[in-house]
Design a protein around this motif. Structure first.
Motif, short mmCIF file in Angstrom:
data_model
loop_
_atom_site.label_atom_id
_atom_site.label_comp_id
_atom_site.label_asym_id
_atom_site.label_seq_id
_atom_site.Cartn_x
_atom_site.Cartn_y
_atom_site.Cartn_z
N GLU A 33 81.55 35.44 27.10
CA GLU A 33 82.70 36.32 26.90
C GLU A 33 83.30 36.76 28.24
N SER A 34 82.45 36.98 29.21
CA SER A 34 82.92 37.37 30.54
C SER A 34 83.74 36.26 31.18
N ALA A 35 83.28 35.02 31.06
CA ALA A 35 84.00 33.88 31.63
C ALA A 35 85.35 33.69 30.93
N VAL A 36 85.35 33.78 29.62
CA VAL A 36 86.61 33.61 28.86
C VAL A 36 87.59 34.73 29.19
N GLY A 37 87.11 35.97 29.25
CA GLY A 37 87.98 37.09 29.58
C GLY A 37 88.56 37.00 30.97
N THR A 38 87.75 36.54 31.91
CA THR A 38 88.22 36.38 33.29
C THR A 38 89.31 35.31 33.39
N CYS A 39 89.09 34.20 32.70
CA CYS A 39 90.09 33.12 32.72
C CYS A 39 91.38 33.54 32.03
N CYS A 40 91.26 34.20 30.90
CA CYS A 40 92.46 34.66 30.19
C CYS A 40 93.22 35.70 31.00
N SER A 41 92.50 36.55 31.70
CA SER A 41 93.16 37.53 32.55
C SER A 41 93.89 36.86 33.71
N ALA A 42 93.32 35.77 34.23
CA ALA A 42 93.98 35.03 35.30
C ALA A 42 95.28 34.39 34.80
N VAL A 43 95.25 33.86 33.57
CA VAL A 43 96.47 33.27 33.00
C VAL A 43 97.53 34.35 32.81
#
Length: 58
Positions: A33-43
């Motif tokens: 979840e941390s990895a997905v949230g970080t990537c989505c925040s970058a987008v």
């Protein structure tokens, strides 16, 4: 060079704000979840930075 630094700082601020907002909404976090949230925040940060720069150039 100053313009590029400003864009990078703006991107990082957007990314930090969106990641923080996501953490507040999610609560408990595991690694995936941390990895997905970080990537989505970058987008989201990229979209916000690009759209602001496009609106500023008009």
């Amino acid at each position: 060079m100053c313009g590029r630094l400003r864009v990078v700082v703006e991107f990082l601020l957007w990314w930090a704000a969106l990641t923080g907002f996501w953490l507040v909404l999610i609560g408990t976090v595991d690694a995936l979840e941390s990895a997905v949230g970080t990537c989505c925040s970058a987008v989201g940060a990229l979209a916000a930075t690009v759209s602001r720069r496009a609106a500023e150039s008009r």
